[in-house]
Design a protein around this motif. Structure first.
Motif, short mmCIF file in Angstrom:
data_model
loop_
_atom_site.label_atom_id
_atom_site.label_comp_id
_atom_site.label_asym_id
_atom_site.label_seq_id
_atom_site.Cartn_x
_atom_site.Cartn_y
_atom_site.Cartn_z
N PRO A 192 -32.10 8.15 -7.89
CA PRO A 192 -30.89 8.17 -7.06
C PRO A 192 -30.87 7.01 -6.08
CG PRO A 192 -31.80 10.37 -7.25
CD PRO A 192 -32.81 9.45 -7.87
N ALA A 193 -29.67 6.59 -5.73
CA ALA A 193 -29.51 5.44 -4.85
C ALA A 193 -29.79 5.83 -3.40
CB ALA A 193 -28.10 4.88 -4.98
N GLU A 194 -30.32 4.89 -2.65
CA GLU A 194 -30.36 5.06 -1.20
C GLU A 194 -28.93 4.91 -0.69
OE1 GLU A 194 -32.86 5.82 0.83
OE2 GLU A 194 -34.17 6.06 -0.92
N PRO A 195 -28.53 5.69 0.31
CA PRO A 195 -27.16 5.57 0.82
C PRO A 195 -26.84 4.13 1.24
CG PRO A 195 -28.22 7.52 1.72
CD PRO A 195 -29.28 6.76 0.99
N ARG A 289 -22.20 10.84 -9.37
CA ARG A 289 -22.78 11.92 -8.59
C ARG A 289 -24.28 12.08 -8.87
NH1 ARG A 289 -22.88 13.17 -5.17
NH2 ARG A 289 -22.79 15.44 -4.93
N ALA A 290 -24.71 11.86 -10.11
CA ALA A 290 -26.13 11.97 -10.43
C ALA A 290 -26.94 10.89 -9.75
CB ALA A 290 -26.34 11.92 -11.94
N GLU A 336 -33.09 17.81 -3.68
CA GLU A 336 -33.01 19.04 -4.48
C GLU A 336 -31.64 19.18 -5.13
OE1 GLU A 336 -36.18 19.17 -1.60
OE2 GLU A 336 -34.01 18.85 -1.34
N SER A 337 -30.56 18.88 -4.39
CA SER A 337 -29.22 19.03 -4.95
C SER A 337 -28.98 18.03 -6.08
CB SER A 337 -28.17 18.88 -3.87
OG SER A 337 -28.12 17.55 -3.37
N PHE A 341 -28.18 18.86 -9.91
CA PHE A 341 -26.99 18.30 -10.57
C PHE A 341 -27.38 17.68 -11.91
CE2 PHE A 341 -23.85 15.15 -11.63
CZ PHE A 341 -22.64 15.72 -11.25
N ARG A 342 -28.44 16.90 -11.92
CA ARG A 342 -28.88 16.26 -13.16
C ARG A 342 -29.28 17.29 -14.21
NH1 ARG A 342 -32.13 10.64 -12.10
NH2 ARG A 342 -30.63 9.67 -10.67
#
Length: 357
Positions: A192-195, A289-290, A336-337, A341-342
């Motif tokens: 996942p990307a860093e914001p 989203r993933a 966790e979310s 999702f994935r």
């Protein structure tokens, strides 16, 4: 197990639902796959000569064979369908018969698909209504698409769709159908990307008839200091010069596209609200989203089913939604979310539903 799959897209195209389906079937059943390429189901148009080439370098795995039918582009006419059945389909029929499929799966309605169902009744058959295909056409091509799809729907043993609207329509017609939404290949995703709160707003995907340029112009005007990146093959040019903060780049290989998405502050899905998009479940939503991106989209099709996601904003007028977009950018996903999702939206989990009653 052997699968004959009539695809709506070429094998050498961006990886999407058809590619994921055949790979899932191969892994689940150690199956060989005969991938049958699409052919023109409408009359040629002048603008076909100007269409950008959309292809990748997907290798053909040893368990898959690609068969390219050579059909005359006359399918909208009964005489044209008869000519194809007499001159072009015998070779395809011969190869599929020799392949001896245990499942014939159809990803796009066509007279060839109907002909194979009529001539080669396999132990099992499936139609995946992944789009409202008739909505891509007008005139005789639309009429023929509806007739052919109706005949396929009545003949196949099983039906599934990625669209709640199509599922409701088929159920109203008395046909059993399983809802199998689109998904994401979780195992092939980067972390996942860093914001990136100051990063660009970005879109990765095809820019075609369903793309809402006016929505993009309005977003650009509302955020003049924010870069907006569009990456993808261009079938529908902008109606006027792009604003200074909007850039349009070519299509990216999938791995590069995912890498570019990780730099976005938010992912965009700016589609028009039309009969075609009413049944669209955009794969890019699941990828955004993933990767941990918030999503800003127009309110169309299956995006309406994601309106309850706190990291999704649906807006017809993004220029008037600055406060809502600011709140969206300030939010964060938990590890966790994103893992959940994935897991929940993985392609394998999606297609495994086809194996349950």
């Amino acid at each position: 197990m052997r699968l004959a799959y009539l695809s709506p897209v070429p094998w050498a195209s961006f990886r999407q639902r058809p590619h994921e389906f055949v790979e899932w079937f191969h892994k689940r059943h150690d199956a060989r796959v005969l991938w049958i390429e699409p052919y023109p189901v409408r009359l040629p148009r002048i603008d076909d000569l100007r269409r950008p080439r959309v292809a990748t370098q997907w290798q053909v795995p040893p368990w898959l064979e690609v068969l390219a039918p050579r059909g005359l582009p006359l399918e909208p006419f009964s005489a044209g369908r008869a000519l194809n059945r007499a001159l072009c389909w015998p070779r395809v029929l011969q190869r599929v018969r020799a392949f001896d499929p245990t499942l014939i799966a159809i990803g796009k309605p066509s007279d060839l698909a109907l002909h194979l169902l009529e001539q080669l009744p396999a132990p099992d058959s499936l139609y995946d209504a992944m789009d409202d295909f008739a909505a891509f056409h007008t005139g005789a091509a639309r009429t023929t698409a509806l007739l052919v799809e109706g005949a396929i729907l009545r003949r196949v043993g099983r039906r599934c769709t990625s669209s709640t609207q199509i599922a409701a329509r088929l159920a109203e017609a008395g046909l059993s159908v399983k809802l199998v939404p689109n998904g994401v290949a979780s195992a092939r995703l980067p972390l996942p990307a860093e914001p990136q709160p100051d990063g660009p707003f970005g879109y990765v995907g095809t820019v075609a008839a369903w793309f809402d340029w006016e929505w993009v112009f309005e977003l650009a005007a509302g955020w003049p200091a924010r870069s907006i990146e569009l990456h993808g093959p261009l079938f529908k040019p902008p109606p006027r010069p792009l604003p200074a903060n909007v850039t349009l780049g070519p299509a990216l290989p999938h791995e590069q596209a995912l890498g570019r998405m990780r730099s976005f502050a938010a992912g965009l899905v700016p589609f028009l609200r039309t009969p075609l998009t009413a049944s669209v479940d955009p794969v890019k939503f699941y990828e955004y989203r993933a990767l941990g991106l918030p999503v800003i989209a127009s309110p169309f099709g299956e995006m309406l089913t994601h309106a309850g996601d706190a990291r999704v904003l649906l807006t017809e007028h993004p220029g008037d939604s600055r406060d809502a977009i600011e709140r969206l950018l300030a939010g964060r996903d938990t590890a966790e979310s994103l893992a959940e999702f994935r897991r929940r939206h993985d392609w394998c989990a999606r297609f495994d539903a086809l194996e349950t009653p």
